[in-house]
Design a protein around this motif. Sequence first.
Motif, PDB file in Angstrom:
ATOM      1  N   VAL A  76     -15.069  14.162  11.263  1.00  0.00           N
ATOM      2  CA  VAL A  76     -13.920  14.282  10.367  1.00  0.00           C
ATOM      3  C   VAL A  76     -13.925  13.158   9.328  1.00  0.00           C
ATOM      4  O   VAL A  76     -13.592  13.376   8.159  1.00  0.00           O
ATOM      5  CB  VAL A  76     -12.601  14.283  11.178  1.00  0.00           C
ATOM      6  N   LEU A  77     -14.309  11.961   9.748  1.00  0.00           N
ATOM      7  CA  LEU A  77     -14.280  10.810   8.846  1.00  0.00           C
ATOM      8  C   LEU A  77     -15.533  10.666   7.991  1.00  0.00           C
ATOM      9  O   LEU A  77     -15.548   9.882   7.039  1.00  0.00           O
ATOM     10  CB  LEU A  77     -14.055   9.520   9.649  1.00  0.00           C
ATOM     11  N   ALA A  78     -16.580  11.409   8.294  1.00  0.00           N
ATOM     12  CA  ALA A  78     -17.840  11.287   7.541  1.00  0.00           C
ATOM     13  C   ALA A  78     -17.657  11.491   6.041  1.00  0.00           C
ATOM     14  O   ALA A  78     -18.179  10.694   5.245  1.00  0.00           O
ATOM     15  CB  ALA A  78     -18.887  12.244   8.101  1.00  0.00           C
ATOM     16  N   PRO A  79     -16.905  12.498   5.570  1.00  0.00           N
ATOM     17  CA  PRO A  79     -16.715  12.650   4.117  1.00  0.00           C
ATOM     18  C   PRO A  79     -15.939  11.494   3.494  1.00  0.00           C
ATOM     19  O   PRO A  79     -16.178  11.127   2.344  1.00  0.00           O
ATOM     20  CB  PRO A  79     -15.928  13.964   3.985  1.00  0.00           C
ATOM     21  N   VAL A  80     -15.016  10.908   4.252  1.00  0.00           N
ATOM     22  CA  VAL A  80     -14.264   9.745   3.761  1.00  0.00           C
ATOM     23  C   VAL A  80     -15.226   8.590   3.506  1.00  0.00           C
ATOM     24  O   VAL A  80     -15.202   7.939   2.464  1.00  0.00           O
ATOM     25  CB  VAL A  80     -13.169   9.323   4.773  1.00  0.00           C
ATOM     26  N   VAL A 134     -14.515   5.058  16.635  1.00  0.00           N
ATOM     27  CA  VAL A 134     -13.946   4.875  15.300  1.00  0.00           C
ATOM     28  C   VAL A 134     -14.515   3.639  14.593  1.00  0.00           C
ATOM     29  O   VAL A 134     -14.780   3.672  13.389  1.00  0.00           O
ATOM     30  CB  VAL A 134     -12.404   4.787  15.382  1.00  0.00           C
ATOM     31  N   GLY A 135     -14.705   2.576  15.333  1.00  0.00           N
ATOM     32  CA  GLY A 135     -15.157   1.313  14.739  1.00  0.00           C
ATOM     33  C   GLY A 135     -16.427   1.413  13.919  1.00  0.00           C
ATOM     34  O   GLY A 135     -16.466   0.971  12.772  1.00  0.00           O
ATOM     35  N   PRO A 136     -17.504   2.003  14.462  1.00  0.00           N
ATOM     36  CA  PRO A 136     -18.736   2.106  13.678  1.00  0.00           C
ATOM     37  C   PRO A 136     -18.584   2.918  12.394  1.00  0.00           C
ATOM     38  O   PRO A 136     -19.244   2.643  11.397  1.00  0.00           O
ATOM     39  CB  PRO A 136     -19.713   2.788  14.645  1.00  0.00           C
ATOM     40  N   VAL A 137     -17.685   3.907  12.411  1.00  0.00           N
ATOM     41  CA  VAL A 137     -17.450   4.700  11.196  1.00  0.00           C
ATOM     42  C   VAL A 137     -16.731   3.848  10.157  1.00  0.00           C
ATOM     43  O   VAL A 137     -17.155   3.751   8.997  1.00  0.00           O
ATOM     44  CB  VAL A 137     -16.630   5.967  11.525  1.00  0.00           C
ATOM     45  N   LEU A 138     -15.645   3.200  10.577  1.00  0.00           N
ATOM     46  CA  LEU A 138     -14.869   2.383   9.637  1.00  0.00           C
ATOM     47  C   LEU A 138     -15.647   1.159   9.157  1.00  0.00           C
ATOM     48  O   LEU A 138     -15.434   0.692   8.033  1.00  0.00           O
ATOM     49  CB  LEU A 138     -13.552   1.944  10.281  1.00  0.00           C
ATOM     50  N   ALA A 139     -16.542   0.655   9.982  1.00  0.00           N
ATOM     51  CA  ALA A 139     -17.328  -0.521   9.593  1.00  0.00           C
ATOM     52  C   ALA A 139     -18.147  -0.262   8.336  1.00  0.00           C
ATOM     53  O   ALA A 139     -18.469  -1.192   7.594  1.00  0.00           O
ATOM     54  CB  ALA A 139     -18.235  -0.948  10.745  1.00  0.00           C
ATOM     55  N   GLN A 140     -18.450   0.998   8.064  1.00  0.00           N
ATOM     56  CA  GLN A 140     -19.203   1.342   6.860  1.00  0.00           C
ATOM     57  C   GLN A 140     -18.365   1.178   5.595  1.00  0.00           C
ATOM     58  O   GLN A 140     -18.902   1.179   4.488  1.00  0.00           O
ATOM     59  CB  GLN A 140     -19.710   2.783   6.952  1.00  0.00           C
ATOM     60  N   LEU A 141     -17.053   1.027   5.754  1.00  0.00           N
ATOM     61  CA  LEU A 141     -16.160   0.901   4.596  1.00  0.00           C
ATOM     62  C   LEU A 141     -15.754  -0.537   4.318  1.00  0.00           C
ATOM     63  O   LEU A 141     -15.087  -0.797   3.325  1.00  0.00           O
ATOM     64  CB  LEU A 141     -14.893   1.741   4.824  1.00  0.00           C
ATOM     65  N   VAL A 142     -16.101  -1.459   5.201  1.00  0.00           N
ATOM     66  CA  VAL A 142     -15.687  -2.855   5.017  1.00  0.00           C
ATOM     67  C   VAL A 142     -16.884  -3.715   4.653  1.00  0.00           C
ATOM     68  O   VAL A 142     -17.993  -3.496   5.138  1.00  0.00           O
ATOM     69  CB  VAL A 142     -14.975  -3.410   6.270  1.00  0.00           C
ATOM     70  N   ALA A 143     -16.641  -4.671   3.785  1.00  0.00           N
ATOM     71  CA  ALA A 143     -17.717  -5.553   3.336  1.00  0.00           C
ATOM     72  C   ALA A 143     -17.894  -6.751   4.267  1.00  0.00           C
ATOM     73  O   ALA A 143     -18.976  -7.310   4.370  1.00  0.00           O
ATOM     74  CB  ALA A 143     -17.451  -6.040   1.917  1.00  0.00           C
ATOM     75  N   ASP A 144     -16.806  -7.139   4.924  1.00  0.00           N
ATOM     76  CA  ASP A 144     -16.862  -8.323   5.777  1.00  0.00           C
ATOM     77  C   ASP A 144     -15.808  -8.223   6.877  1.00  0.00           C
ATOM     78  O   ASP A 144     -14.939  -7.369   6.836  1.00  0.00           O
ATOM     79  CB  ASP A 144     -16.634  -9.601   4.955  1.00  0.00           C
ATOM     80  N   ARG A 145     -15.923  -9.058   7.861  1.00  0.00           N
ATOM     81  CA  ARG A 145     -14.966  -9.239   8.947  1.00  0.00           C
ATOM     82  C   ARG A 145     -14.507  -7.933   9.612  1.00  0.00           C
ATOM     83  O   ARG A 145     -13.307  -7.710   9.783  1.00  0.00           O
ATOM     84  CB  ARG A 145     -13.766 -10.036   8.437  1.00  0.00           C
ATOM     85  N   PRO A 146     -15.435  -7.061  10.005  1.00  0.00           N
ATOM     86  CA  PRO A 146     -15.016  -5.818  10.660  1.00  0.00           C
ATOM     87  C   PRO A 146     -14.238  -6.061  11.951  1.00  0.00           C
ATOM     88  O   PRO A 146     -13.375  -5.262  12.318  1.00  0.00           O
ATOM     89  CB  PRO A 146     -16.330  -5.081  10.932  1.00  0.00           C
ATOM     90  N   GLU A 147     -14.513  -7.191  12.621  1.00  0.00           N
ATOM     91  CA  GLU A 147     -13.816  -7.499  13.875  1.00  0.00           C
ATOM     92  C   GLU A 147     -12.330  -7.749  13.657  1.00  0.00           C
ATOM     93  O   GLU A 147     -11.531  -7.652  14.591  1.00  0.00           O
ATOM     94  CB  GLU A 147     -14.473  -8.701  14.578  1.00  0.00           C
ATOM     95  N   VAL A 148     -11.937  -8.058  12.402  1.00  0.00           N
ATOM     96  CA  VAL A 148     -10.526  -8.241  12.060  1.00  0.00           C
ATOM     97  C   VAL A 148      -9.991  -6.993  11.366  1.00  0.00           C
ATOM     98  O   VAL A 148      -8.903  -6.501  11.681  1.00  0.00           O
ATOM     99  CB  VAL A 148     -10.338  -9.475  11.138  1.00  0.00           C
ATOM    100  N   ARG A 149     -10.754  -6.458  10.424  1.00  0.00           N
ATOM    101  CA  ARG A 149     -10.275  -5.347   9.602  1.00  0.00           C
ATOM    102  C   ARG A 149     -10.061  -4.051  10.399  1.00  0.00           C
ATOM    103  O   ARG A 149      -9.063  -3.360  10.216  1.00  0.00           O
ATOM    104  CB  ARG A 149     -11.244  -5.101   8.447  1.00  0.00           C
TER     105      ARG A 149
END
Length: 197
Positions: A76-80, A134-149
């Motif tokens: 579901v999140l792949a197109p996002v 969810v984390g690995p998918v969203l990590a593709q959208l963040v430039a830094d600090r995925p452990e916080v974002r």
Amino acid sequence: MTTRTSRGRRPGAPDTRAEVLAAARASFAEKGFRGTTIRAVAASAGVDPALVHHYFGSKDDLFLAALEMPVDPREVLAPVVAQGADGAGERLLRTFLSVWDDPDTQVQLLAVVRSVLSADGATLLQEGFIPVVVGPVLAQLVADRPEVRIPLVASQVVGLIVTRYLIALPPMAQMSADDVVARIGPVIQHYLTGDLP
């Protein structure tokens, strides 16, 4: 006379897939995501680990099947994700709302949330669903600090699930999807790409 033990699917057991799934649910509930292994699930169900992989693929896929998710959040999140980080907060929220506001999936999703938010399920949310699914998918959208974002994004989404769907808190439950996106989308975008203290 020696008896040969065959590997793979047991003959005459058409419900083997259901037995594997039941064993997986029990293991995830008792041992959490990290403590569950494909080999242990297979042993509990009395099948070869290769059969578990055949039916479910990876441990992540088995976990989603055990949760009885009506949709795969990764798909579901792949197109996002494919459209990049700019505007991702709004797109993520629109996609989320399109799934949750669909009456065909909402009842099943609420059942999943109720089980995950229970005392036993909290570990599955913390160890499994957010960091593994969810984390690995969203990590593709963040430039830094995925452990916080990523936990910050999760806090908004889980809060929205609780207020809009689980307890139907007014006015969140009655708010249009456009209003939800307009009010919460910028917060999610900030968590994904904005400056964090």
